[in-house]
Design a protein around this motif. Structure first.
Motif, PDB file in Angstrom:
ATOM      1  N   THR A  83     -18.745 -48.763 103.713  1.00 46.81           N
ATOM      2  CA  THR A  83     -17.181 -47.817 104.607  1.00 46.81           C
ATOM      3  C   THR A  83     -15.756 -49.134 103.811  1.00 46.81           C
ATOM      4  O   THR A  83     -14.852 -48.858 103.675  1.00 46.81           O
ATOM      5  N   TYR A  84     -15.649 -50.468 104.717  1.00 45.91           N
ATOM      6  CA  TYR A  84     -14.552 -50.938 105.122  1.00 45.91           C
ATOM      7  C   TYR A  84     -14.690 -51.741 103.285  1.00 45.91           C
ATOM      8  O   TYR A  84     -12.921 -51.751 102.754  1.00 45.91           O
ATOM      9  N   SER A  85     -15.396 -51.630 102.761  1.00 51.93           N
ATOM     10  CA  SER A  85     -15.797 -52.608 101.190  1.00 51.93           C
ATOM     11  C   SER A  85     -15.089 -51.379  99.979  1.00 51.93           C
ATOM     12  O   SER A  85     -13.523 -51.010  99.378  1.00 51.93           O
ATOM     13  N   ILE A  86     -14.917 -49.700 100.703  1.00 52.67           N
ATOM     14  CA  ILE A  86     -14.378 -49.314  99.776  1.00 52.67           C
ATOM     15  C   ILE A  86     -13.196 -48.816 100.169  1.00 52.67           C
ATOM     16  O   ILE A  86     -12.468 -48.525  99.338  1.00 52.67           O
ATOM     17  N   VAL A  87     -12.690 -49.258 101.570  1.00 58.30           N
ATOM     18  CA  VAL A  87     -11.320 -49.306 102.485  1.00 58.30           C
ATOM     19  C   VAL A  87     -10.570 -49.981 101.357  1.00 58.30           C
ATOM     20  O   VAL A  87      -9.666 -49.704 101.576  1.00 58.30           O
ATOM     21  N   ALA A  88     -11.350 -50.972 101.719  1.00 59.48           N
ATOM     22  CA  ALA A  88     -10.559 -52.333 100.553  1.00 59.48           C
ATOM     23  C   ALA A  88      -9.895 -52.491  99.648  1.00 59.48           C
ATOM     24  O   ALA A  88      -9.662 -52.843  98.438  1.00 59.48           O
ATOM     25  N   GLY A  89     -11.831 -52.136  98.556  1.00 59.48           N
ATOM     26  CA  GLY A  89     -11.690 -51.817  97.546  1.00 59.48           C
ATOM     27  C   GLY A  89      -9.939 -50.923  96.557  1.00 59.48           C
ATOM     28  O   GLY A  89      -9.540 -51.003  95.818  1.00 59.48           O
ATOM     29  N   SER A  90      -9.933 -49.642  97.422  1.00 63.99           N
ATOM     30  CA  SER A  90      -9.492 -48.559  97.431  1.00 63.99           C
ATOM     31  C   SER A  90      -7.713 -49.459  97.341  1.00 63.99           C
ATOM     32  O   SER A  90      -7.540 -48.710  96.606  1.00 63.99           O
ATOM     33  N   ILE A  91      -7.619 -49.432  98.464  1.00 65.53           N
ATOM     34  CA  ILE A  91      -6.572 -50.439  98.399  1.00 65.53           C
ATOM     35  C   ILE A  91      -5.737 -51.376  97.446  1.00 65.53           C
ATOM     36  O   ILE A  91      -4.770 -50.977  96.579  1.00 65.53           O
ATOM     37  N   VAL A  92      -7.012 -52.338  96.786  1.00 64.67           N
ATOM     38  CA  VAL A  92      -6.483 -52.812  96.084  1.00 64.67           C
ATOM     39  C   VAL A  92      -5.794 -52.685  95.157  1.00 64.67           C
ATOM     40  O   VAL A  92      -5.089 -52.959  93.628  1.00 64.67           O
ATOM     41  N   GLY A  93      -7.259 -51.464  94.659  1.00 65.17           N
ATOM     42  CA  GLY A  93      -7.168 -51.088  92.976  1.00 65.17           C
ATOM     43  C   GLY A  93      -5.967 -50.051  93.074  1.00 65.17           C
ATOM     44  O   GLY A  93      -5.720 -50.273  92.426  1.00 65.17           O
TER      45      GLY A  93
ATOM     46  N   TYR B 146      -0.522 -42.243  87.596  1.00 68.10           N
ATOM     47  CA  TYR B 146      -1.621 -40.754  88.075  1.00 68.10           C
ATOM     48  C   TYR B 146      -3.281 -41.574  88.876  1.00 68.10           C
ATOM     49  O   TYR B 146      -3.288 -42.260  88.458  1.00 68.10           O
ATOM     50  N   PHE B 147      -2.926 -41.339  90.109  1.00 74.32           N
ATOM     51  CA  PHE B 147      -4.088 -41.514  90.815  1.00 74.32           C
ATOM     52  C   PHE B 147      -5.108 -39.956  90.967  1.00 74.32           C
ATOM     53  O   PHE B 147      -4.205 -38.970  91.542  1.00 74.32           O
ATOM     54  N   ASP B 148      -6.267 -40.761  90.602  1.00 74.09           N
ATOM     55  CA  ASP B 148      -7.200 -39.539  90.679  1.00 74.09           C
ATOM     56  C   ASP B 148      -8.266 -38.910  91.922  1.00 74.09           C
ATOM     57  O   ASP B 148      -9.124 -40.074  92.014  1.00 74.09           O
ATOM     58  N   VAL B 149      -7.425 -38.821  93.028  1.00 73.13           N
ATOM     59  CA  VAL B 149      -8.301 -38.734  94.405  1.00 73.13           C
ATOM     60  C   VAL B 149      -9.096 -37.610  94.407  1.00 73.13           C
ATOM     61  O   VAL B 149     -10.288 -38.701  94.670  1.00 73.13           O
ATOM     62  N   GLN B 150      -9.225 -37.035  93.127  1.00 75.36           N
ATOM     63  CA  GLN B 150     -10.687 -36.164  93.578  1.00 75.36           C
ATOM     64  C   GLN B 150     -11.865 -36.857  92.465  1.00 75.36           C
ATOM     65  O   GLN B 150     -13.223 -37.070  93.358  1.00 75.36           O
ATOM     66  N   THR B 151     -11.660 -37.618  91.883  1.00 75.92           N
ATOM     67  CA  THR B 151     -13.054 -38.608  91.232  1.00 75.92           C
ATOM     68  C   THR B 151     -13.115 -39.774  92.247  1.00 75.92           C
ATOM     69  O   THR B 151     -13.910 -40.751  92.346  1.00 75.92           O
ATOM     70  N   ILE B 152     -11.753 -40.285  92.840  1.00 74.80           N
ATOM     71  CA  ILE B 152     -12.178 -41.318  93.567  1.00 74.80           C
ATOM     72  C   ILE B 152     -12.975 -41.024  94.603  1.00 74.80           C
ATOM     73  O   ILE B 152     -13.818 -41.782  95.849  1.00 74.80           O
ATOM     74  N   THR B 153     -12.575 -40.189  95.680  1.00 76.03           N
ATOM     75  CA  THR B 153     -13.615 -39.441  96.791  1.00 76.03           C
ATOM     76  C   THR B 153     -14.867 -39.275  96.137  1.00 76.03           C
ATOM     77  O   THR B 153     -15.436 -39.399  97.120  1.00 76.03           O
ATOM     78  N   MET B 154     -14.737 -38.312  95.098  1.00 74.10           N
ATOM     79  CA  MET B 154     -16.278 -38.423  94.904  1.00 74.10           C
ATOM     80  C   MET B 154     -17.393 -39.768  94.120  1.00 74.10           C
ATOM     81  O   MET B 154     -18.650 -39.410  94.988  1.00 74.10           O
ATOM     82  N   VAL B 155     -16.510 -40.865  93.230  1.00 71.34           N
ATOM     83  CA  VAL B 155     -16.996 -41.862  93.964  1.00 71.34           C
ATOM     84  C   VAL B 155     -17.677 -42.935  95.204  1.00 71.34           C
ATOM     85  O   VAL B 155     -18.819 -43.335  95.346  1.00 71.34           O
ATOM     86  N   SER B 156     -16.575 -42.647  95.778  1.00 69.08           N
ATOM     87  CA  SER B 156     -17.255 -43.087  97.047  1.00 69.08           C
ATOM     88  C   SER B 156     -18.069 -42.532  97.581  1.00 69.08           C
ATOM     89  O   SER B 156     -18.775 -42.815  98.683  1.00 69.08           O
ATOM     90  N   VAL B 157     -17.568 -41.122  98.794  1.00 68.81           N
ATOM     91  CA  VAL B 157     -19.364 -40.825  98.644  1.00 68.81           C
ATOM     92  C   VAL B 157     -20.288 -40.831  98.135  1.00 68.81           C
ATOM     93  O   VAL B 157     -21.575 -40.678  98.764  1.00 68.81           O
TER      94      VAL B 157
ATOM     95  N   VAL C 286     -24.133 -41.702  99.911  1.00 64.69           N
ATOM     96  CA  VAL C 286     -25.068 -41.198 100.600  1.00 64.69           C
ATOM     97  C   VAL C 286     -26.392 -42.073  99.416  1.00 64.69           C
ATOM     98  O   VAL C 286     -26.985 -42.260 100.257  1.00 64.69           O
ATOM     99  N   LEU C 287     -25.800 -42.581  98.281  1.00 63.58           N
ATOM    100  CA  LEU C 287     -26.882 -43.221  97.966  1.00 63.58           C
ATOM    101  C   LEU C 287     -27.018 -44.587  98.389  1.00 63.58           C
ATOM    102  O   LEU C 287     -28.485 -45.297  98.945  1.00 63.58           O
ATOM    103  N   SER C 288     -25.948 -45.579  99.255  1.00 64.88           N
ATOM    104  CA  SER C 288     -26.427 -46.215 100.046  1.00 64.88           C
ATOM    105  C   SER C 288     -27.334 -46.084 101.612  1.00 64.88           C
ATOM    106  O   SER C 288     -28.156 -46.754 101.394  1.00 64.88           O
ATOM    107  N   VAL C 289     -26.858 -45.085 101.998  1.00 64.44           N
ATOM    108  CA  VAL C 289     -27.913 -44.442 103.196  1.00 64.44           C
ATOM    109  C   VAL C 289     -28.931 -44.172 102.679  1.00 64.44           C
ATOM    110  O   VAL C 289     -30.271 -44.795 103.451  1.00 64.44           O
ATOM    111  N   LEU C 290     -29.161 -43.052 101.583  1.00 65.15           N
ATOM    112  CA  LEU C 290     -30.900 -43.329 100.839  1.00 65.15           C
ATOM    113  C   LEU C 290     -31.898 -44.799 100.712  1.00 65.15           C
ATOM    114  O   LEU C 290     -32.290 -44.393 101.243  1.00 65.15           O
ATOM    115  N   LEU C 291     -30.665 -45.456 100.030  1.00 60.32           N
ATOM    116  CA  LEU C 291     -31.589 -46.348 100.027  1.00 60.32           C
ATOM    117  C   LEU C 291     -32.239 -46.929 101.045  1.00 60.32           C
ATOM    118  O   LEU C 291     -33.155 -47.549 101.030  1.00 60.32           O
TER     119      LEU C 291
END
Length: 146
Positions: free
Chosen positions: A81-91, A108-119, A123-128
């Motif tokens: 979560t920290y990495s996603i927030v920091a990466g999103s801010i930097v990006g 143009y910021f594609d918020v839907q794509t950013i959100t879907m990739v983050s989620v 999910v992949l991290s939790v499962l793994l």
């Protein structure tokens, strides 16, 4: 007439080359993102397996295996979560900076794509890591304490 035909052919070739370059750029970018994700997951796996002895001690003092899996997943989720927030801010900051440099382009910021990739990444991290935590906590304690 011949000039218009050549001009049309040149415009079509230019457009085709433009799309090929952007396709190549997108492909390279996806490969870099995938390699980064693999590197992050490998680093987190190393982190978990380097703390095996700590986890074994926690099991000795009364942690149940499921509690330990929850602890591992919570640690990983905090890091991700920290990495996603920091990466999103930097990006977003870099995107905004590039948009300021190129005043002809639209910002143009594609918020839907950013959100879907983050989620998806979460999910992949939790499962793994829940699976890895489950495997780690099911090993014999005598094998874990060296």
């Amino acid at each position: 007439m011949l000039y218009k035909r050549n001009k049309t052919v040149l415009i079509e070739q230019t457009e085709r080359m433009f799309h090929q370059r952007w396709g190549l750029f997108a492909g390279v970018l996806l490969i870099l993102i995938a390699a980064t994700c693999v590197g992050v997951f490998q680093s987190l796996m190393h982190y978990i397996y380097s703390k095996r002895q700590d986890y074994a001690i926690q099991r000795l003092i009364g942690f149940k295996p499921n509690q330990l899996v929850k602890l591992i997943v919570a640690q990983i989720l905090l890091f991700i979560t920290y990495s996603i927030v920091a990466g999103s801010i930097v990006g977003c900051t870099l995107t905004y900076t590039l948009a300021m440099i190129d005043s002809t382009g639209a910002l143009y910021f594609d918020v839907q794509t950013i959100t879907m990739v983050s989620v998806g990444f979460i999910v992949l991290s939790v499962l793994l890591f829940a699976g890895q935590g489950w495997l780690l906590t099911r090993q014999k304690l005598i094998d874990e304490i060296h």
